[in-house]
Design an enzyme around this catalytic site. Sequence first.
Site, PDB file in Angstrom:
ATOM      1  CE  LYS A  52      15.114  37.032  60.491  1.00 38.40           C
ATOM      2  NZ  LYS A  52      14.378  36.123  61.351  1.00 38.40           N
ATOM      3  CD  GLN A  96      14.001  32.371  61.949  1.00 40.18           C
ATOM      4  OE1 GLN A  96      14.716  33.367  61.982  1.00 40.18           O
ATOM      5  NE2 GLN A  96      12.786  32.378  61.427  1.00 40.18           N
ATOM      6  CG  ASP A 119      12.342  38.584  66.991  1.00 42.03           C
ATOM      7  OD1 ASP A 119      12.392  39.225  65.920  1.00 42.03           O
ATOM      8  OD2 ASP A 119      12.589  37.368  67.071  1.00 42.03           O
TER       9      ASP A 119
END
Length: 297
Positions: A52, A96, A119
């Site tokens: 990422k 994460q 997200d």
Amino acid sequence: MTNIIDGEAVAADIRKSLIDCVSQLGDAGVTPTLATVLMNNDPASQTYVSMKHGDCEEVGIETRDIKLDPDSKEAELFDIVDELNADEAVDGILVQMPLPSHVDERDVLRHITPEKDVDGFHPENVGRLVAGNPRFKPCTPHGIQKLLADAAVETEGADAVVVGRSNIVGKPMANLLMQKNGTGNATVTICHSRTDSLAEKTRAADIVIAAAGVPEMVDGSMLSPGVTVVDVGINRIETEDGSTLVGDVEYESAAKKAQAITPVPGGVGPMTRAMLLWNTVKAAAETASIDITLPWS
Ligand code: NDP
């Protein structure tokens, strides 16, 4: 002939367009910034986070890389999220998963300010998606929407079967497909581990989205000719020569039935990563009230 949907190519196009968006923001003095927080020692999670960061670098998004000892208290993670929420230079926050067992994932997701929840998992953002007024669409289903659009797959009036009802893939995917708009208007059936006669349902579908995490569970015998197949699964299986990645779809037999199919790897995966960048750029533009046109918005 079967259209093998090239997620790498579509994701590369999106990244290229995002470079222009980032440059427009730069002209206005704004540098989109994504903060990642990693609280586990899992090598796969570490790889995801570093990929990422690499993607962000490619399009000009700044990153903050925060690592927290998995034995730290939950309160320490909340303190970090609080700091990032308050930091005006940070546009997007990604914690994460998975988190250690002593940390409640839902509490953490609720703690991230919805405007920075790139997200798309905060309850406010989930609610907005369901209500048809999304702020951030979760990256995997959003990426699938873009793949379907790029492959000119008509969702309007289509019968779509989503196999899997997780909060990150199945539920938001089903919601996006049923929305009353040009990328939705499908009639959606959601299947899961308690579904009876799964094959009957998938055989009746124009679009099958497999997100169960079960290696090669959907095969050609479960599909009708002309179907579009999207394989979300990423499963590592042992082989005689070591191990290999397979999806939730048995590719060879499914490709014989499908008019379009995503491969694993190279289908949905690259799009998930691209849409995180997309959401981060959107967050930065909206926070700064700068009007930019995101690719395919
Ligand atoms: P989850 O494990 O959270 O959810 C799996 C879903 O599949 C559950 O709803 C489960 O049903 C259902 N399911 C399990 N077995 C069956 C079965 N035999 N028949 C029908 N339904 C079944 O997984 P995720 O949604 O997080 O991920 C799904 C897959 O997608 C995984 O392989 C994951 O690695 C991959 N993935 C890929 C991404 C990408 O970018 N390509 C991104 C995210 C995930 P129930 O609810 O009843 O338990």
